[in-house]
Design a protein around this motif. Structure first.
Motif, mmCIF file in Angstrom:
data_model
loop_
_atom_site.group_PDB
_atom_site.id
_atom_site.type_symbol
_atom_site.label_atom_id
_atom_site.label_comp_id
_atom_site.label_asym_id
_atom_site.label_seq_id
_atom_site.Cartn_x
_atom_site.Cartn_y
_atom_site.Cartn_z
ATOM 1 N N ILE A 30 0.944 -1.294 0.168
ATOM 2 C CA ILE A 30 0.040 -0.186 0.077
ATOM 3 C C ILE A 30 0.730 1.285 -0.025
ATOM 4 C CG2 ILE A 30 -1.612 1.310 1.283
ATOM 5 C CD1 ILE A 30 -2.833 -1.427 2.106
ATOM 6 N N SER A 31 0.528 2.365 -0.884
ATOM 7 C CA SER A 31 1.309 3.529 -0.719
ATOM 8 C C SER A 31 0.168 4.594 -1.110
ATOM 9 C CB SER A 31 2.307 3.600 -1.836
ATOM 10 O OG SER A 31 1.817 3.355 -3.094
ATOM 11 N N ASN A 32 0.635 5.985 -0.619
ATOM 12 C CA ASN A 32 -0.156 7.025 -1.012
ATOM 13 C C ASN A 32 0.397 7.744 -2.274
ATOM 14 O OD1 ASN A 32 -2.211 6.935 1.085
ATOM 15 N ND2 ASN A 32 -0.325 7.395 2.413
ATOM 16 N N ILE A 33 -0.494 8.274 -3.086
ATOM 17 C CA ILE A 33 -0.165 9.168 -4.387
ATOM 18 C C ILE A 33 -0.705 10.245 -4.216
ATOM 19 C CG2 ILE A 33 0.086 9.044 -6.838
ATOM 20 C CD1 ILE A 33 1.292 6.537 -5.678
ATOM 21 N N LYS A 34 0.082 11.419 -4.143
ATOM 22 C CA LYS A 34 -0.641 12.606 -3.785
ATOM 23 C C LYS A 34 -0.574 13.349 -5.266
ATOM 24 C CE LYS A 34 0.799 12.736 0.768
ATOM 25 N NZ LYS A 34 0.892 13.888 1.717
ATOM 26 N N ASN A 35 -1.545 14.549 -5.284
ATOM 27 C CA ASN A 35 -1.782 15.351 -6.338
ATOM 28 C C ASN A 35 -1.697 14.798 -7.680
ATOM 29 O OD1 ASN A 35 -1.712 17.385 -4.206
ATOM 30 N ND2 ASN A 35 0.617 17.456 -4.497
ATOM 31 N N CYS A 36 -2.693 13.909 -7.974
ATOM 32 C CA CYS A 36 -3.037 13.224 -9.212
ATOM 33 C C CYS A 36 -4.235 13.876 -9.815
ATOM 34 C CB CYS A 36 -3.234 11.664 -9.230
ATOM 35 S SG CYS A 36 -2.091 10.805 -8.601
ATOM 36 N N LYS A 37 -3.997 14.500 -11.106
ATOM 37 C CA LYS A 37 -5.054 15.182 -11.826
ATOM 38 C C LYS A 37 -5.908 13.988 -12.746
ATOM 39 C CE LYS A 37 -6.304 18.672 -14.884
ATOM 40 N NZ LYS A 37 -5.667 20.015 -15.755
ATOM 41 N N VAL A 38 -6.980 13.971 -12.555
ATOM 42 C CA VAL A 38 -7.777 12.795 -13.384
ATOM 43 C C VAL A 38 -8.039 13.322 -14.666
ATOM 44 C CG1 VAL A 38 -10.041 11.467 -13.581
ATOM 45 C CG2 VAL A 38 -8.922 11.832 -11.458
ATOM 46 N N ILE A 39 -7.331 12.815 -15.690
ATOM 47 C CA ILE A 39 -7.616 12.935 -17.186
ATOM 48 C C ILE A 39 -8.776 12.519 -17.680
ATOM 49 C CG2 ILE A 39 -6.257 12.854 -19.395
ATOM 50 C CD1 ILE A 39 -4.699 14.637 -17.304
ATOM 51 N N ASP A 40 -9.056 11.104 -17.450
ATOM 52 C CA ASP A 40 -10.196 10.436 -17.906
ATOM 53 C C ASP A 40 -10.555 9.342 -17.228
ATOM 54 O OD1 ASP A 40 -11.954 9.850 -19.954
ATOM 55 O OD2 ASP A 40 -10.641 8.605 -21.335
ATOM 56 N N LEU A 41 -11.951 8.890 -17.137
ATOM 57 C CA LEU A 41 -12.548 7.666 -16.455
ATOM 58 C C LEU A 41 -13.205 6.997 -17.445
ATOM 59 C CD1 LEU A 41 -14.132 10.104 -13.789
ATOM 60 C CD2 LEU A 41 -12.417 8.485 -13.291
ATOM 61 N N GLN A 42 -12.767 5.706 -17.511
ATOM 62 C CA GLN A 42 -13.122 4.575 -18.348
ATOM 63 C C GLN A 42 -13.714 3.471 -17.817
ATOM 64 O OE1 GLN A 42 -10.165 3.664 -21.017
ATOM 65 N NE2 GLN A 42 -9.932 5.659 -21.983
ATOM 66 N N GLN A 43 -14.946 3.120 -18.386
ATOM 67 C CA GLN A 43 -15.691 2.032 -17.969
ATOM 68 C C GLN A 43 -15.611 0.776 -19.084
ATOM 69 O OE1 GLN A 43 -19.765 2.557 -16.718
ATOM 70 N NE2 GLN A 43 -20.088 0.276 -16.592
ATOM 71 N N GLN A 44 -14.851 -0.328 -18.609
ATOM 72 C CA GLN A 44 -14.736 -1.391 -19.822
ATOM 73 C C GLN A 44 -15.818 -2.532 -19.266
ATOM 74 O OE1 GLN A 44 -10.454 -2.135 -19.397
ATOM 75 N NE2 GLN A 44 -10.088 -0.639 -20.798
ATOM 76 N N GLN A 45 -16.436 -3.015 -20.502
ATOM 77 C CA GLN A 45 -17.112 -4.176 -20.033
ATOM 78 C C GLN A 45 -16.525 -5.383 -21.097
ATOM 79 O OE1 GLN A 45 -20.990 -2.899 -21.771
ATOM 80 N NE2 GLN A 45 -21.911 -3.361 -19.618
ATOM 81 N N LEU A 46 -16.532 -6.641 -20.172
ATOM 82 C CA LEU A 46 -15.957 -7.721 -21.049
ATOM 83 C C LEU A 46 -17.245 -8.560 -20.780
ATOM 84 C CD1 LEU A 46 -13.744 -9.531 -22.208
ATOM 85 C CD2 LEU A 46 -13.214 -10.201 -19.615
ATOM 86 N N ILE A 47 -17.725 -9.046 -21.879
ATOM 87 C CA ILE A 47 -19.027 -10.031 -22.020
ATOM 88 C C ILE A 47 -18.519 -11.247 -22.427
ATOM 89 C CG2 ILE A 47 -21.049 -10.328 -23.205
ATOM 90 C CD1 ILE A 47 -21.386 -7.360 -23.364
ATOM 91 N N THR A 48 -18.721 -12.349 -21.597
ATOM 92 C CA THR A 48 -18.120 -13.691 -22.011
ATOM 93 C C THR A 48 -19.453 -14.836 -22.004
ATOM 94 O OG1 THR A 48 -17.657 -14.084 -19.825
ATOM 95 C CG2 THR A 48 -15.898 -13.327 -21.250
ATOM 96 N N GLY A 49 -19.238 -16.106 -22.558
ATOM 97 C CA GLY A 49 -20.130 -16.836 -22.685
ATOM 98 C C GLY A 49 -20.986 -16.857 -23.759
ATOM 99 N N GLY A 50 -21.993 -17.830 -23.793
ATOM 100 C CA GLY A 50 -22.705 -18.219 -25.025
ATOM 101 C C GLY A 50 -24.210 -17.322 -24.818
ATOM 102 N N LYS A 51 -24.882 -17.687 -25.803
ATOM 103 C CA LYS A 51 -26.408 -17.006 -25.537
ATOM 104 C C LYS A 51 -27.143 -17.519 -24.306
ATOM 105 C CE LYS A 51 -29.058 -20.268 -28.596
ATOM 106 N NZ LYS A 51 -29.704 -20.479 -29.747
ATOM 107 N N ASP A 52 -26.794 -18.903 -23.952
ATOM 108 C CA ASP A 52 -27.593 -19.373 -22.542
ATOM 109 C C ASP A 52 -26.937 -19.216 -21.271
ATOM 110 O OD1 ASP A 52 -29.218 -20.583 -24.302
ATOM 111 O OD2 ASP A 52 -28.222 -22.683 -24.521
ATOM 112 N N ASN A 53 -25.544 -18.740 -21.554
ATOM 113 C CA ASN A 53 -24.719 -18.330 -20.281
ATOM 114 C C ASN A 53 -24.013 -17.145 -20.402
ATOM 115 O OD1 ASN A 53 -23.525 -18.686 -17.726
ATOM 116 N ND2 ASN A 53 -22.078 -20.422 -18.255
#
Length: 124
Positions: A30-53
């Motif tokens: 564990i560490s502390n990171i100070k003064n980080c400016k958020v450039i972008d926020l990304q939500q990634q989706q991974l869809i796996t399986g077949g039509k039944d599962n």
């Protein structure tokens, strides 16, 4: 023949213990990171399986001016609010993060955000 089986079993057990140890080390570094400016926020989706599962897995990435972080649950650190943390972060704001992990590499993913605190704008 029997010693060969024992050798394979020992090697297999060693690999499992090693993988668990590496995972625990990554979550407890564990560490502390100070003064980080958020450039972008990304939500990634991974869809796996077949039509039944079908299964959907969501990853939250926080891209800052210092490095990219991931926001995911961590059982060892008692963190189970990954989406709550992600959706409270805002683009172009400056934060201090408490993170775990060693960073992106061959065996590891991005460092995980455990906590955050907004910091006032730095004087220019």
């Amino acid at each position: 023949m029997r010693t060969k089986v024992y050798a394979y079993f020992g090697l297999f057990a060693l690999l499992i213990v090693g993988a668990i140890s590496i995972g625990v080390y990554n979550d407890t570094n564990i560490s502390n990171i100070k003064n980080c400016k958020v450039i972008d926020l990304q939500q990634q989706q991974l869809i796996t399986g077949g039509k039944d599962n079908m299964r959907t897995e969501i990853r939250y990435l926080v891209i800052t001016d210092k490095e990219t972080f991931i926001c995911e649950n961590s059982m060892l650190n008692g963190k189970f609010d990954n989406s709550n943390i992600f959706w409270h972060l805002k683009k172009d704001k400056i934060y201090s993060f408490k993170v775990c992990g060693v960073g992106k590499g061959f065996l590891f993913d991005y460092r995980n955000i455990l906590e955050f605190k907004e910091t006032p704008e730095l004087l220019k």
